[in-house]
Design a protein around this motif. Structure first.
Motif, PDB file in Angstrom:
ATOM      1  N   ASP A   1       3.930   6.568  -7.702  1.00 56.18           N
ATOM      2  CA  ASP A   1       2.796   5.825  -7.572  1.00 56.18           C
ATOM      3  C   ASP A   1       2.522   5.187  -6.174  1.00 56.18           C
ATOM      4  O   ASP A   1       1.707   4.541  -5.761  1.00 56.18           O
ATOM      5  CB  ASP A   1       2.519   4.757  -8.724  1.00 56.18           C
ATOM      6  CG  ASP A   1       2.720   5.135 -10.044  1.00 56.18           C
ATOM      7  OD1 ASP A   1       2.158   6.349 -10.140  1.00 56.18           O
ATOM      8  OD2 ASP A   1       3.130   4.552 -10.994  1.00 56.18           O
ATOM      9  N   ASN A   2       3.875   5.272  -5.628  1.00 54.43           N
ATOM     10  CA  ASN A   2       3.767   4.518  -4.200  1.00 54.43           C
ATOM     11  C   ASN A   2       3.720   5.508  -3.006  1.00 54.43           C
ATOM     12  O   ASN A   2       3.642   5.232  -1.895  1.00 54.43           O
ATOM     13  CB  ASN A   2       4.938   3.709  -3.947  1.00 54.43           C
ATOM     14  CG  ASN A   2       5.030   2.701  -5.238  1.00 54.43           C
ATOM     15  OD1 ASN A   2       4.109   2.324  -5.553  1.00 54.43           O
ATOM     16  ND2 ASN A   2       6.300   2.573  -5.705  1.00 54.43           N
ATOM     17  N   VAL A   3       3.363   6.757  -3.173  1.00 54.58           N
ATOM     18  CA  VAL A   3       3.422   7.837  -2.238  1.00 54.58           C
ATOM     19  C   VAL A   3       2.165   8.940  -2.389  1.00 54.58           C
ATOM     20  O   VAL A   3       2.043   9.388  -3.517  1.00 54.58           O
ATOM     21  CB  VAL A   3       4.676   8.521  -1.901  1.00 54.58           C
ATOM     22  CG1 VAL A   3       5.162   9.086  -2.990  1.00 54.58           C
ATOM     23  CG2 VAL A   3       4.620   9.289  -0.726  1.00 54.58           C
ATOM     24  N   GLU A   4       1.512   9.170  -1.356  1.00 53.56           N
ATOM     25  CA  GLU A   4       0.316  10.318  -1.222  1.00 53.56           C
ATOM     26  C   GLU A   4       1.138  11.481  -0.708  1.00 53.56           C
ATOM     27  O   GLU A   4       1.542  11.164   0.370  1.00 53.56           O
ATOM     28  CB  GLU A   4      -0.683   9.691  -0.412  1.00 53.56           C
ATOM     29  CG  GLU A   4      -1.927  10.646  -0.399  1.00 53.56           C
ATOM     30  CD  GLU A   4      -3.162  10.390   0.467  1.00 53.56           C
ATOM     31  OE1 GLU A   4      -2.915   9.329   1.079  1.00 53.56           O
ATOM     32  OE2 GLU A   4      -3.910  11.162   0.610  1.00 53.56           O
TER      33      GLU A   4
ATOM     34  N   SER B   1       0.764  -1.056   0.032  1.00 54.16           N
ATOM     35  CA  SER B   1      -0.095   0.130   0.187  1.00 54.16           C
ATOM     36  C   SER B   1       0.881   1.309   0.185  1.00 54.16           C
ATOM     37  O   SER B   1       2.221   1.267   0.184  1.00 54.16           O
ATOM     38  CB  SER B   1      -0.871  -0.081   1.373  1.00 54.16           C
ATOM     39  OG  SER B   1       0.042  -0.050   2.493  1.00 54.16           O
ATOM     40  N   LYS B   2       0.281   2.404  -0.158  1.00 53.75           N
ATOM     41  CA  LYS B   2       1.275   3.635  -0.240  1.00 53.75           C
ATOM     42  C   LYS B   2       1.766   4.145   1.122  1.00 53.75           C
ATOM     43  O   LYS B   2       1.010   4.071   2.006  1.00 53.75           O
ATOM     44  CB  LYS B   2       0.056   4.833  -0.770  1.00 53.75           C
ATOM     45  CG  LYS B   2      -0.150   4.476  -2.447  1.00 53.75           C
ATOM     46  CD  LYS B   2      -0.692   5.813  -3.014  1.00 53.75           C
ATOM     47  CE  LYS B   2      -1.052   5.545  -4.340  1.00 53.75           C
ATOM     48  NZ  LYS B   2      -1.431   7.008  -5.028  1.00 53.75           N
TER      49      LYS B   2
END
Lengths: 77, 77
Positions: free
Chosen positions: B28-31, B2-3
């Motif tokens: 894509d892997n971090v908000e 998940s992020k």
């Protein structure tokens, strides 16, 4: 992308951050350097701008100090 | 995986760390969350253990405080 370098000195904060960094960045993309044991690489870390450990030197030469384990002066002893 | 969540408050240290994190972890892997603008997410960050920004909350719930931009109290104003 060339490798990042994760400098640490074996302290609990360092070990925890090391696991996170390996998972986030990928073990193939980061070199782990224990400057507590490998004192010959302290000056290299200092020249790169590392002031405390753990710290991640990015391929672009930026330093991310992660949490705070120990200062470079502590590591020198 | 998940992020991760990158909390920041728009300060120069934050912006520099944001670029590094995006390159290292992958966009894509971090908000990215600006708690300086989006005050409603400050409590979420505090509950996760964030004490200063910029900080990266990993998918495992660990917090990596990156360098030091501002304390949560500063962000609250």
């Amino acid at each position: 992308m060339s490798k990042s370098i994760f400098y640490h000195a074996g302290c609990p904060v360092c070990i925890s951050a090391e696991h996170d960094v390996l998972e986030l960045v990928g073990a193939d993309n980061v070199e782990i350097v224990n400057i507590g044991e490998n004192k010959s690489r302290i000056s290299e870390a200092e020249n790169a701008g590392v002031k405390s450990v753990p710290a991640l030197l990015t391929p672009k030469g930026n330093v991310l100090h992660l949490n705070y384990g120990a200062s470079i002066a502590d590591v020198k002893g």
